[in-house]
Design a protein around this motif. Structure first.
Motif, PDB file in Angstrom:
ATOM      1  N   CYS A 199       0.806  -1.230   0.000  1.00 10.41           N
ATOM      2  CA  CYS A 199       0.000   0.000   0.000  1.00 10.41           C
ATOM      3  C   CYS A 199       0.834   1.272   0.000  1.00 10.41           C
ATOM      4  CB  CYS A 199      -0.951   0.005   1.201  1.00 10.41           C
ATOM      5  SG  CYS A 199      -2.258  -1.244   1.088  1.00 10.41           S
ATOM      6  N   LEU A 200       2.027   1.214   0.573  1.00 11.63           N
ATOM      7  CA  LEU A 200       2.848   2.420   0.654  1.00 11.63           C
ATOM      8  C   LEU A 200       3.147   3.051  -0.708  1.00 11.63           C
ATOM      9  CD1 LEU A 200       5.416   1.694   3.518  1.00 11.63           C
ATOM     10  CD2 LEU A 200       3.775   3.589   3.413  1.00 11.63           C
ATOM     11  N   THR A 203       0.803   5.723  -1.869  1.00  5.90           N
ATOM     12  CA  THR A 203       0.644   6.957  -1.090  1.00  5.90           C
ATOM     13  C   THR A 203       1.749   7.982  -1.337  1.00  5.90           C
ATOM     14  OG1 THR A 203       1.906   6.138   0.826  1.00  5.90           O
ATOM     15  CG2 THR A 203      -0.439   5.587   0.732  1.00  5.90           C
ATOM     16  N   THR A 204       2.739   7.635  -2.137  1.00  3.60           N
ATOM     17  CA  THR A 204       3.935   8.476  -2.256  1.00  3.60           C
ATOM     18  C   THR A 204       3.650   9.852  -2.848  1.00  3.60           C
ATOM     19  OG1 THR A 204       4.414   7.458  -4.394  1.00  3.60           O
ATOM     20  CG2 THR A 204       5.480   6.496  -2.452  1.00  3.60           C
ATOM     21  N   PHE A 206       1.215  11.795  -2.153  1.00  2.87           N
ATOM     22  CA  PHE A 206       0.511  12.673  -1.232  1.00  2.87           C
ATOM     23  C   PHE A 206       1.452  13.509  -0.367  1.00  2.87           C
ATOM     24  CE2 PHE A 206      -2.588   9.186  -1.900  1.00  2.87           C
ATOM     25  CZ  PHE A 206      -3.589   9.936  -2.489  1.00  2.87           C
ATOM     26  N   LEU A 210       6.051  10.424   2.999  1.00  3.54           N
ATOM     27  CA  LEU A 210       5.510   9.100   2.663  1.00  3.54           C
ATOM     28  C   LEU A 210       6.352   8.446   1.568  1.00  3.54           C
ATOM     29  CD1 LEU A 210       1.650   9.739   2.683  1.00  3.54           C
ATOM     30  CD2 LEU A 210       2.958   8.306   4.270  1.00  3.54           C
ATOM     31  N   SER A 214       8.308   4.981   2.096  1.00  2.90           N
ATOM     32  CA  SER A 214       8.045   3.875   1.171  1.00  2.90           C
ATOM     33  C   SER A 214       9.327   3.339   0.558  1.00  2.90           C
ATOM     34  CB  SER A 214       7.097   4.346   0.059  1.00  2.90           C
ATOM     35  OG  SER A 214       6.874   3.320  -0.885  1.00  2.90           O
TER      36      SER A 214
END
Length: 377
Positions: A199-200, A203-204, A206, A210, A214
């Motif tokens: 999942c990481l 999100t990068t 945003f 993050l 990641s």
């Protein structure tokens, strides 16, 4: 928890020499001196750390803290052992890299590398005496060391450990009765690991932090064999976010400070986040977390699994192979990176004699090497 933190904090300041040396320090301090656990149990933890991705020696320290004080003890052990190297790397990143070239610094570091040779040699001898008592186990040890010296790859290490386990399960079957029960891994740490892993990357976009977390989480998830192996993978993940010069400076600094080499993430994270201490800490947590989550997933029931006769036999084979692994590491990189002259050899022999003959504490042995190495330099 304070006693656990204090013990690992002390070791974190003087643990030069890389993962093999750290394992030697842990054995001397927690097995021989403080009797936290038996040599056989310690060897099982070392063997387990070899099969999991992440920082091997830090995983051993994390497991030792867990055995002594549960999850809070594991966290205390991690913080204590890692805090010194993270602090030094952060200061180096904040100030400059010119301190790495000073004569005094190089002299002290060189002296402590010689100490690492003594500590690893003592660990190899002690573990050899305990786990290589038959022709077969001696053979496993020697073959493992020989192959690793000829083909020093992490894949070689993994293959040899698996072969040793298979041989042990067939020819070194323990006669002891297995403990009743079945092996059940801890689900939550493993689920959290998988969730973050997949999942990481989504999100990068945003937030920059993050993205940093990641990148370093993925690096810690995919690397077997410790800090040196993480170099090409981490370099590929950070790409052009860090200049080649800054990246290699962080890598060089990580090799000469005490503690885990994964602390290079602190330096790289600081540079990637444009001088943010929070960015440095996020990178550090990211690279260590995967290995610890995987360890928590299997560590709780590891002893139950290890009690079964064929598994116990496999562990005997793996223990012998771990001795061979440490024997190979004693030469490369511990001895080869520390010894350059006959004077270095003489200091090692004198230090080993003093260390064993007079049964000095580790602190006095450290002082001997620092003073002797500085005078010679």
């Amino acid at each position: 928890m304070w006693s656990i933190f204090k013990s690992f904090f002390f070791l974190g300041w003087i643990s030069f020499g890389g993962p093999a040396a750290h394992i030697g320090y842990f054995r001397q301090y927690f097995v021989e001196k403080h009797k936290w656990l038996e040599d056989s149990e310690y060897a099982q933890i070392v063997a387990l750390s070899q099969f999991l991705p992440g920082p091997g020696s830090s995983q051993v320290g994390f497991a030792l803290g867990y055995k002594k004080g549960g999850l809070s003890g594991a966290i205390a052990a991690f913080l204590g052992f890692t805090l010194p190297s993270v602090t030094i790397m952060l200061l180096l990143a904040m100030l400059s890299r010119h301190f790495l070239d000073t004569e005094v610094y190089e002299s002290v570091v060189h002296s402590l590398k010689l100490l690492a040779v003594v500590v690893v040699a003592d660990a190899v001898w002690g573990m050899y005496s305990n786990f290589c008592k038959s022709r077969l186990t001696v053979g496993i040890c020697i073959v493992t060391a020989s192959f690793l010296l000829l083909v020093p790859q992490i894949s070689t290490q993994m293959i040899l450990l698996m072969i040793a386990g298979l041989i042990g399960s067939r020819y070194l079957v323990a006669s002891a009765t297995a403990v009743s029960g079945s092996f059940k891994p801890s689900v939550m740490p493993l689920l959290l690991f998988l969730l973050l892993l997949f999942c990481l990357p989504l999100t990068t976009r945003f937030h920059s932090l993050l993205a940093i977390f990641s990148n370093f989480f993925w690096a810690g998830s995919l690397v077997f064999g410790g800090g040196h192996v993480v170099l090409p993978l981490l370099q590929g993940l950070v790409g052009e976010q860090v200049s080649q010069d800054a990246f290699m400076t962080g890598y060089a600094a990580a090799q000469v400070v005490p503690g885990p080499m994964f602390a290079m993430a602190t330096y790289i994270g600081y540079v990637m986040s444009s001088g943010s201490i929070i960015g440095a800490l996020v990178a550090t947590i990211g690279i260590f977390m995967p290995g610890f989550l995987l360890l928590l997933g299997v560590l709780r029931n590891w002893q139950l699994l290890a009690s079964k006769p064929r598994i116990a036999g496999a562990i005997k084979g793996v223990n012998a192979a771990v001795v061979g692994l440490l024997l190979a590491a004693l030469y490369q990189p511990v001895f080869s990176s520390a010894v350059g002259t006959l004077t270095d050899v003489a200091l090692i022999l004198a230090g080993f004699y003093i260390y064993k003959k007079f049964n000095l504490s580790l602190l006095w042995t450290i002082l001997f090497f620092v003073m002797a190495g500085s005078l010679v330099s």
